[in-house]
Enzyme design. Structure first.
Site, PDB file in Angstrom:
ATOM      1  N   ASP A 139       0.805  -1.228   0.000  1.00 22.20           N
ATOM      2  CA  ASP A 139       0.000   0.000   0.000  1.00 22.20           C
ATOM      3  C   ASP A 139       0.834   1.272   0.000  1.00 22.20           C
ATOM      4  OD1 ASP A 139      -2.209  -1.705   0.146  1.00 22.20           O
ATOM      5  OD2 ASP A 139      -2.090  -1.763   2.326  1.00 22.20           O
ATOM      6  N   LYS A 179       1.754   2.169  -5.070  1.00 23.50           N
ATOM      7  CA  LYS A 179       2.291   1.620  -6.331  1.00 23.50           C
ATOM      8  C   LYS A 179       1.347   1.910  -7.497  1.00 23.50           C
ATOM      9  CE  LYS A 179       2.418  -2.447  -4.369  1.00 23.50           C
ATOM     10  NZ  LYS A 179       2.126  -2.102  -2.960  1.00 23.50           N
ATOM     11  N   GLY A 221      -4.543  -4.246  -3.818  1.00 24.96           N
ATOM     12  CA  GLY A 221      -5.548  -3.201  -3.993  1.00 24.96           C
ATOM     13  C   GLY A 221      -4.793  -1.957  -4.406  1.00 24.96           C
ATOM     14  N   HIS A 222      -4.817  -1.627  -5.687  1.00 23.93           N
ATOM     15  CA  HIS A 222      -4.039  -0.511  -6.219  1.00 23.93           C
ATOM     16  C   HIS A 222      -4.991   0.601  -6.641  1.00 23.93           C
ATOM     17  CE1 HIS A 222      -0.441  -3.369  -7.241  1.00 23.93           C
ATOM     18  NE2 HIS A 222      -0.772  -3.364  -5.964  1.00 23.93           N
ATOM     19  N   GLN A 268       1.954  -6.187  -3.432  1.00 26.18           N
ATOM     20  CA  GLN A 268       2.481  -6.368  -2.077  1.00 26.18           C
ATOM     21  C   GLN A 268       3.845  -5.673  -1.974  1.00 26.18           C
ATOM     22  OE1 GLN A 268       1.218  -9.633  -3.644  1.00 26.18           O
ATOM     23  NE2 GLN A 268      -0.658  -8.609  -3.072  1.00 26.18           N
ATOM     24  N   GLY A 286     -10.770  -3.028   3.389  1.00 28.31           N
ATOM     25  CA  GLY A 286     -11.307  -1.939   4.206  1.00 28.31           C
ATOM     26  C   GLY A 286     -10.776  -1.931   5.637  1.00 28.31           C
TER      27      GLY A 286
HETATM   28  P1  GDP Z   1      -0.802   0.342  -3.501  1.00 24.29           P
HETATM   29  O1  GDP Z   1      -1.399  -0.924  -3.028  1.00 24.29           O
HETATM   30  O2  GDP Z   1       0.675   0.400  -3.267  1.00 24.29           O
HETATM   31  O3  GDP Z   1      -1.147   0.681  -4.923  1.00 24.29           O
HETATM   32  O4  GDP Z   1      -1.430   1.503  -2.590  1.00 24.29           O
HETATM   33  P2  GDP Z   1      -2.986   1.650  -2.184  1.00 24.29           P
HETATM   34  O5  GDP Z   1      -3.740   2.132  -3.353  1.00 24.29           O
HETATM   35  O6  GDP Z   1      -3.464   0.426  -1.488  1.00 24.29           O
HETATM   36  O7  GDP Z   1      -2.871   2.750  -1.040  1.00 24.29           O
HETATM   37  C1  GDP Z   1      -2.321   3.997  -1.266  1.00 24.29           C
HETATM   38  C2  GDP Z   1      -3.358   5.067  -0.915  1.00 24.29           C
HETATM   39  O8  GDP Z   1      -2.727   6.327  -0.833  1.00 24.29           O
HETATM   40  C3  GDP Z   1      -4.428   5.228  -1.966  1.00 24.29           C
HETATM   41  O9  GDP Z   1      -5.622   5.628  -1.319  1.00 24.29           O
HETATM   42  C4  GDP Z   1      -3.905   6.371  -2.841  1.00 24.29           C
HETATM   43  O10 GDP Z   1      -4.933   7.089  -3.494  1.00 24.29           O
HETATM   44  C5  GDP Z   1      -3.223   7.226  -1.810  1.00 24.29           C
HETATM   45  N1  GDP Z   1      -2.042   7.968  -2.271  1.00 24.29           N
HETATM   46  C6  GDP Z   1      -1.048   7.561  -3.106  1.00 24.29           C
HETATM   47  N2  GDP Z   1      -0.070   8.497  -3.160  1.00 24.29           N
HETATM   48  C7  GDP Z   1      -0.467   9.507  -2.351  1.00 24.29           C
HETATM   49  C8  GDP Z   1       0.138  10.746  -1.950  1.00 24.29           C
HETATM   50  O11 GDP Z   1       1.251  11.103  -2.337  1.00 24.29           O
HETATM   51  N3  GDP Z   1      -0.562  11.503  -1.074  1.00 24.29           N
HETATM   52  C9  GDP Z   1      -1.783  11.146  -0.588  1.00 24.29           C
HETATM   53  N4  GDP Z   1      -2.389  11.962   0.270  1.00 24.29           N
HETATM   54  N5  GDP Z   1      -2.362   9.999  -0.937  1.00 24.29           N
HETATM   55  C10 GDP Z   1      -1.709   9.180  -1.793  1.00 24.29           C
HETATM   56  P1  IMO Z   2      -0.917  -4.200  -2.278  1.00 24.89           P
HETATM   57  O1  IMO Z   2      -0.492  -4.716  -3.635  1.00 24.89           O
HETATM   58  C1  IMO Z   2      -1.033  -4.718   2.047  1.00 24.89           C
HETATM   59  C2  IMO Z   2      -1.063  -8.845   3.554  1.00 24.89           C
HETATM   60  C3  IMO Z   2      -2.307  -9.287   4.277  1.00 24.89           C
HETATM   61  C4  IMO Z   2      -1.711 -10.267   5.266  1.00 24.89           C
HETATM   62  C5  IMO Z   2      -0.622 -10.938   4.440  1.00 24.89           C
HETATM   63  C6  IMO Z   2      -1.029 -12.267   3.821  1.00 24.89           C
HETATM   64  O2  IMO Z   2      -2.197  -3.464  -2.300  1.00 24.89           O
HETATM   65  O3  IMO Z   2       0.217  -3.475  -1.629  1.00 24.89           O
HETATM   66  P2  IMO Z   2      -2.604 -12.875   1.754  1.00 24.89           P
HETATM   67  O4  IMO Z   2      -4.045 -12.567   1.496  1.00 24.89           O
HETATM   68  O5  IMO Z   2      -1.683 -12.329   0.735  1.00 24.89           O
HETATM   69  O6  IMO Z   2      -2.356 -14.330   2.013  1.00 24.89           O
HETATM   70  O7  IMO Z   2      -2.272 -12.129   3.148  1.00 24.89           O
HETATM   71  O8  IMO Z   2      -0.288 -10.034   3.410  1.00 24.89           O
HETATM   72  N1  IMO Z   2      -1.284  -8.301   2.183  1.00 24.89           N
HETATM   73  C7  IMO Z   2      -1.230  -6.993   1.885  1.00 24.89           C
HETATM   74  N2  IMO Z   2      -1.055  -5.914   2.668  1.00 24.89           N
HETATM   75  N3  IMO Z   2      -1.137  -4.567   0.704  1.00 24.89           N
HETATM   76  C8  IMO Z   2      -1.281  -5.637  -0.104  1.00 24.89           C
HETATM   77  O9  IMO Z   2      -1.245  -5.549  -1.459  1.00 24.89           O
HETATM   78  C9  IMO Z   2      -1.374  -6.926   0.474  1.00 24.89           C
HETATM   79  N4  IMO Z   2      -1.559  -8.167  -0.001  1.00 24.89           N
HETATM   80  C10 IMO Z   2      -1.484  -8.993   1.044  1.00 24.89           C
HETATM   81  O10 IMO Z   2      -2.927  -8.201   4.926  1.00 24.89           O
HETATM   82  O11 IMO Z   2      -1.074  -9.587   6.306  1.00 24.89           O
HETATM   83 MG    MG Z   3      -2.894  -1.604  -1.777  1.00 23.06          MG
END
Ligand code: GDP
Ligand code: IMO
Ligand code: MG
Length: 427
Positions: free
Chosen positions: A13, A16, A40-41, A224, A303
């Protein structure tokens, strides 16, 4: 033309999705190579927030080809849902989205097993996303899995599925004391996807080989992150795939000699969702709660509230090393605005020693005490800044300290959710 790689450096998270979307401006092809719908991207399209689990974040670019490689565990239900969400925003997938015939399928019973197994482990559970990731990879590696291409050989599909359902039923009934599943129902439900998927299923490894020969610009989208890697992460509190650099080669089939940039993405602080050690988690719980709210740190897939803490430079340096990162990307710098003081962990207290390496033993990580270096914060809104020199001096000091500590230059600083909320530090 180069192959560029985007990898997470913390526990996921890091943003990416946003970074891949931004870098897709220059990419012809974007590829997912590991993980599954546990990812979850988040990306923005015409002001709408879209959360992608399986489909590469390059999809919102009109002319970008998106591939789901052989290393991914592929859930057709989520894939179909995502296509329909994208369709709702006017983003068409046919002709530019392809999934490998060699990718392994995630079945509904994998997801059920994931949940039951967590329940079975009780206190020892991992806090998985319950997306069936562990069970699907387990089947792949014990050579019981069913691949996307198998959907198109009725006899083979039926016989493999029978064996698999038989095995899962024994586990469900005898070990977990749950209801058995009905083979026919699974089969009929699944066979529906055969037609839907037909136009997307391809030998993506061959396609990617040809793209490399043609000199296309290829971007690899990691899911991840390093500390969730099955080998290098905080085992057993990890996911079931390699999330680090090597997975690019085994999960998609690209050439190591074509790799140009390995972009490592970190937040300006740290989060973790699910169980496992997190040395720099905020100890002040009301502060953590406010911080989480301000930062919007809730899982994009589940969530769940994400645990939050200061930037852990010991862990970050380790992740940079294991991925051979040559360009650092720091996201969510804007979230630190308004804090009087910012901390970053620069070593760990471990027993009576002070260490600056990330221990391989997870129990040791569980017991370290973070030792912090403190920085002055800033009050100014930085979210509209696009030039590094316009940042407050205190923010620059923080960034430059990170660069010096890690020994890798920062390429991009992200200061907001949108594609344009970006500062190029060294371009
Ligand atoms: P990922 O899994 O690495 O793609 O990241 P996620 O989408 O799960 O979580 C990143 C969260 O941070 C998302 O809600 C993005 O919209 C938000 N986000 C990404 N870059 C920034 C930033 O520079 N500033 C803020 N405030 N939010 C960001
Ligand atoms: P992105 O790509 C954050 C975590 C789960 C759990 C562990 C194992 O959005 O960064 P799994 O379902 O993979 O067997 O769970 O890994 N996990 C993540 N945490 N971002 C993710 O993906 C994750 N994918 C798995 O919360 O701790
Ligand atoms: Mg994510």
């Amino acid at each position: 033309m180069p192959i560029n790689v985007v990898l997470g450096l913390q526990w996921g998270d890091e943003g990416k999705g946003k970074i891949v979307d931004k870098l897709s401006d220059e990419a012809d092809v974007v590829v997912r190579f590991q993980g599954g719908a546990n990812a979850g991207h988040t990306v923005y399209y015409n002001g709408n927030e879209i959360k992608l689990h399986l489909i590469p974040s390059g999809i919102i670019h009109r002319d970008t080809i998106c591939l789901i490689g052989n290393g991914v565990v592929f859930d057709p239900e989520i894939f179909a849902e995502e296509i329909s969400v994208l369709n709702g925003y006017g983003i068409k997938c046919p002709g530019k989205l392809f999934v490998s015939k060699r990718a392994h399928l995630v079945f509904p019973f994998h997801k059920e097993f994931d949940g039951y197994f967590e329940e079975y482990k009780g206190k020892g559970s991992l806090g998985t996303t319950k997306r069936g990731i562990g069970p699907a990879y387990t089947d792949k590696y014990r050579r019981m899995g069913i691949r996307v291409g198998d959907l198109y050989d009725d006899e083979l599909f039926d016989s493999r599925l029978k064996t698999l359902v038989d095995y899962y039923n024994k586990m469900f009934v005898n070990v977990f004391e749950k209801d058995a599943i009905n083979y026919r129902r699974v089969r009929n439900h699944f066979i529906n996807y055969k037609n839907l998927l037909k136009r997307y299923v391809k030998d993506t490894e061959e396609m990617l080989y040809n793209f490399q020969q043609e000199g296309k610009n290829i971007l690899m989208e990691g899911a991840q992150a390093a500390l969730l890697d099955i080998d290098y992460g905080t085992y057993p509190y990890v996911t079931s795939s390699n999330t680090t650099l090597g997975a690019v080669f085994t999960g998609a089939g690209v050439s190591p000699f074509e790799i140009k940039n390995i972009f490592g993405v970190t937040k300006a602080y740290t989060t973790r969702v699910g169980k496992g050690p997190f040395p720099t988690e905020f100890s002040d719980k009301p502060f953590e709660k406010d911080f989480r709210k301000k930062a919007g740190e809730f899982g994009a897939s589940t969530g769940r509230p994400r645990k939050c803490g200061w930037l852990d430079l010991v862990a970050l340096k380790y992740a940079v090393k294991m991925n051979h990162v040559n360009k650092l990307i720091i996201t969510k710098l804007d979230i630190l605005t308004g804090l009087e003081e910012i901390s970053a962990c620069t070593s760990y207290g471990s027993g009576d020693k002070e260490i600056d390496n990330f221990p391989s033993e997870t129990f040791e990580v569980e017991n370290v005490k973070p030792i912090y270096t403190k920085f002055k914060g800033w009050e100014e809104d930085i979210s509209k800044i696009n030039r590094y020199e316009d940042l407050p001096d205190t923010a620059k000091k923080y960034i430059e300290f990170i660069e010096n500590y890690i020994g890798v230059d920062v390429f991009i600083l992200s200061v907001g959710k949108k594609r344009e909320d970006i500062i190029y530090r060294h371009k």
